[in-house]
Design a protein around this motif. Structure first.
Motif, mmCIF file in Angstrom:
data_model
loop_
_atom_site.group_PDB
_atom_site.id
_atom_site.type_symbol
_atom_site.label_atom_id
_atom_site.label_comp_id
_atom_site.label_asym_id
_atom_site.label_seq_id
_atom_site.Cartn_x
_atom_site.Cartn_y
_atom_site.Cartn_z
ATOM 1 N N ALA A 269 0.832 -1.203 0.000
ATOM 2 C CA ALA A 269 0.000 0.000 0.000
ATOM 3 C C ALA A 269 0.869 1.257 0.000
ATOM 4 O O ALA A 269 0.631 2.201 -0.768
ATOM 5 N N ASP A 270 1.891 1.277 0.837
ATOM 6 C CA ASP A 270 2.769 2.447 0.918
ATOM 7 C C ASP A 270 3.511 2.687 -0.398
ATOM 8 O O ASP A 270 3.689 3.829 -0.833
ATOM 9 N N HIS A 271 3.943 1.610 -1.044
ATOM 10 C CA HIS A 271 4.741 1.749 -2.262
ATOM 11 C C HIS A 271 3.903 2.168 -3.458
ATOM 12 O O HIS A 271 4.373 2.928 -4.313
ATOM 13 N N THR A 272 2.681 1.673 -3.536
ATOM 14 C CA THR A 272 1.858 1.897 -4.726
ATOM 15 C C THR A 272 0.858 3.035 -4.574
ATOM 16 O O THR A 272 0.316 3.511 -5.578
ATOM 17 N N GLY A 273 0.571 3.444 -3.339
ATOM 18 C CA GLY A 273 -0.464 4.434 -3.117
ATOM 19 C C GLY A 273 -1.849 3.839 -3.009
ATOM 20 O O GLY A 273 -2.837 4.572 -2.863
ATOM 21 N N LEU A 274 -1.950 2.514 -3.081
ATOM 22 C CA LEU A 274 -3.226 1.848 -2.874
ATOM 23 C C LEU A 274 -3.640 1.949 -1.406
ATOM 24 O O LEU A 274 -2.780 2.080 -0.517
ATOM 25 N N SER A 275 -4.919 1.864 -1.143
ATOM 26 C CA SER A 275 -5.372 1.758 0.237
ATOM 27 C C SER A 275 -5.064 0.355 0.749
ATOM 28 O O SER A 275 -4.783 -0.564 -0.035
ATOM 29 N N LEU A 276 -5.131 0.158 2.063
ATOM 30 C CA LEU A 276 -4.917 -1.173 2.612
ATOM 31 C C LEU A 276 -5.926 -2.169 2.037
ATOM 32 O O LEU A 276 -5.578 -3.307 1.697
ATOM 33 N N ALA A 277 -7.176 -1.746 1.906
ATOM 34 C CA ALA A 277 -8.214 -2.631 1.372
ATOM 35 C C ALA A 277 -7.946 -2.983 -0.084
ATOM 36 O O ALA A 277 -8.233 -4.099 -0.531
ATOM 37 N N GLU A 278 -7.404 -2.042 -0.851
ATOM 38 C CA GLU A 278 -7.080 -2.311 -2.252
ATOM 39 C C GLU A 278 -5.834 -3.174 -2.387
ATOM 40 O O GLU A 278 -5.740 -4.018 -3.279
ATOM 41 N N ALA A 279 -4.874 -2.977 -1.505
ATOM 42 C CA ALA A 279 -3.601 -3.693 -1.603
ATOM 43 C C ALA A 279 -3.708 -5.140 -1.140
ATOM 44 O O ALA A 279 -3.079 -6.038 -1.714
ATOM 45 N N GLU A 280 -4.510 -5.388 -0.108
ATOM 46 C CA GLU A 280 -4.517 -6.712 0.518
ATOM 47 C C GLU A 280 -4.805 -7.862 -0.450
ATOM 48 O O GLU A 280 -4.145 -8.912 -0.364
ATOM 49 N N PRO A 281 -5.754 -7.741 -1.405
ATOM 50 C CA PRO A 281 -6.003 -8.874 -2.299
ATOM 51 C C PRO A 281 -4.815 -9.257 -3.191
ATOM 52 O O PRO A 281 -4.789 -10.377 -3.712
ATOM 53 N N TYR A 282 -3.865 -8.357 -3.347
ATOM 54 C CA TYR A 282 -2.690 -8.669 -4.166
ATOM 55 C C TYR A 282 -1.624 -9.444 -3.392
ATOM 56 O O TYR A 282 -0.710 -10.011 -3.990
ATOM 57 N N VAL A 283 -1.710 -9.446 -2.064
ATOM 58 C CA VAL A 283 -0.738 -10.188 -1.249
ATOM 59 C C VAL A 283 -1.048 -11.673 -1.383
ATOM 60 O O VAL A 283 -2.206 -12.087 -1.314
ATOM 61 N N HIS A 284 -0.013 -12.471 -1.568
ATOM 62 C CA HIS A 284 -0.213 -13.862 -1.955
ATOM 63 C C HIS A 284 0.757 -14.784 -1.225
ATOM 64 O O HIS A 284 1.645 -14.327 -0.496
ATOM 65 N N ASP A 285 0.576 -16.085 -1.434
ATOM 66 C CA ASP A 285 1.454 -17.075 -0.813
ATOM 67 C C ASP A 285 2.893 -16.825 -1.238
ATOM 68 O O ASP A 285 3.167 -16.434 -2.378
ATOM 69 N N VAL A 286 3.811 -17.102 -0.341
ATOM 70 C CA VAL A 286 5.164 -16.559 -0.409
ATOM 71 C C VAL A 286 6.216 -17.626 -0.728
ATOM 72 O O VAL A 286 5.950 -18.833 -0.646
ATOM 73 N N LEU A 287 7.395 -17.149 -1.045
ATOM 74 C CA LEU A 287 8.611 -17.945 -0.897
ATOM 75 C C LEU A 287 9.154 -17.630 0.488
ATOM 76 O O LEU A 287 9.458 -16.468 0.801
ATOM 77 N N ASN A 288 9.250 -18.646 1.348
ATOM 78 C CA ASN A 288 9.763 -18.460 2.706
ATOM 79 C C ASN A 288 11.284 -18.519 2.677
ATOM 80 O O ASN A 288 11.888 -19.587 2.812
ATOM 81 N N VAL A 289 11.897 -17.367 2.498
ATOM 82 C CA VAL A 289 13.341 -17.270 2.357
ATOM 83 C C VAL A 289 14.024 -17.606 3.684
ATOM 84 O O VAL A 289 13.657 -17.062 4.741
ATOM 85 N N PHE A 290 14.975 -18.512 3.646
ATOM 86 C CA PHE A 290 15.782 -18.962 4.801
ATOM 87 C C PHE A 290 15.004 -19.811 5.801
ATOM 88 O O PHE A 290 15.602 -20.356 6.733
ATOM 89 N N MET A 291 13.693 -19.961 5.657
ATOM 90 C CA MET A 291 12.919 -20.719 6.633
ATOM 91 C C MET A 291 13.138 -22.218 6.428
ATOM 92 O O MET A 291 13.183 -22.693 5.287
ATOM 93 N N CYS A 292 13.283 -22.954 7.522
ATOM 94 C CA CYS A 292 13.509 -24.396 7.469
ATOM 95 C C CYS A 292 12.218 -25.102 7.869
ATOM 96 O O CYS A 292 11.742 -24.962 9.006
#
Length: 285
Positions: free
Chosen positions: A176-199
């Motif tokens: 949201a901060d980077h794109t200027g989207l609202s939190l409600a607009e940004a949240e649907p774009y957040v997706h399952d991740v690559l868990n970097v360094f996680m075992c």
């Protein structure tokens, strides 16, 4: 009435003994030219860096044909990585298909793939200082594409909590901060991740997703080549090294460093950004 669900039929042993078949043989996948990438990386210059604060997230951009490195810099810390096509947020990392094509954990020479209908390489891992870890005696390994990201909804479901610095919320705020989207607009774009360094892995007896203390140490890194123009968001997980918890204000947490490197002109002669998937999208009509 007696429970017969676990007694099994007379041929139960024979059914279990059937050999598995790989769902998606990947021998025909287009192979990255790691020699070319490494040659280009050798002469590349750093053009940007972002320090991701503990228990928070930050965004970064990487043009196609450049490299980015995620490093442990102060202490053992895992990170949750989201990637999008910087010109089209609808094209994003597809962890499920990446897992199906490469396996539960990623390392050098393997790729992060984009969502349907594009399904093309978006980033190729070119260096992994934890590549030595392999698969341990518990079935654990690093850099997984099986965990979804810690999120406040699951926390509320399991513990009735209202925790705001889990990776899902961190990534939402950063996008949201980077794109200027609202939190409600940004949240649907957040997706399952690559868990970097996680075992992580799955228990053999119950099949449950587990985590264990990450083997990452300061100086370790995971480095990628951007196959398409990328917008990334990285969360420094509130679980720290995830030895015990993954949404916590008590675990020791540390920053993660993202660095972007641009090759010299001509270093990638002959390389082309992957085209979108060639399926005609007629779906039988």
């Amino acid at each position: 009435m007696a429970d017969t669900s676990r007694q099994g039929p007379a041929d139960a042993a024979a059914r279990r003994a059937v050999k598995p078949v790989i769902c998606y043989p990947n021998d025909s996948l287009p192979q990255p030219d790691l020699a070319l990438y490494r040659q280009a990386r050798a002469g590349a210059a750093k053009v940007a860096e972002v320090l991701v604060p503990p228990r928070d997230a930050a965004c970064f951009e990487v043009p196609a044909g450049q490299f980015f490195r995620i490093s442990s810099v102060e202490g053992a810390q895992v990170g949750d990585l989201n990637l999008w096509n910087s010109a089209d947020l609808a094209e994003r990392f597809y962890s499920g298909k990446t897992r199906a094509l490469h396996g539960t954990h990623l390392t050098t020479g393997e790729r992060m793939w984009t969502s349907l209908p594009n399904l093309r390489p978006m980033a190729t891992i070119v260096e992994d200082t934890l590549g030595w870890y392999g698969i341990d005696a518990y079935g654990g390994s690093v850099h997984d594409v099986i965990g979804t990201r810690c999120d406040p909804y699951t926390g509320n479901l399991l513990a009735g909590s209202q925790y705001h610095h889990c990776c899902h919320s961190n990534l939402t705020r950063a996008l949201a901060d980077h794109t200027g989207l609202s939190l409600a607009e940004a949240e649907p774009y957040v997706h399952d991740v690559l868990n970097v360094f996680m075992c992580t892995g799955f228990t053999r007896d119950t099949g449950q997703y587990f985590m264990k203390q990450s083997p990452v140490r300061p100086g370790d890194y995971l480095e990628f080549f951007a196959e398409i123009p990328l917008l990334g968001a990285l969360s420094a997980c509130p679980g720290g090294d995830c030895a015990e918890q993954h949404s916590s204000d008590t675990a020791a947490c540390y920053p993660l460093l993202v660095e972007v490197f641009a090759p010299q002109d001509g270093a990638l002669d002959g390389w082309r950004s992957p085209a979108r998937n060639g399926y005609d999208q007629s779906h039988g009509r």
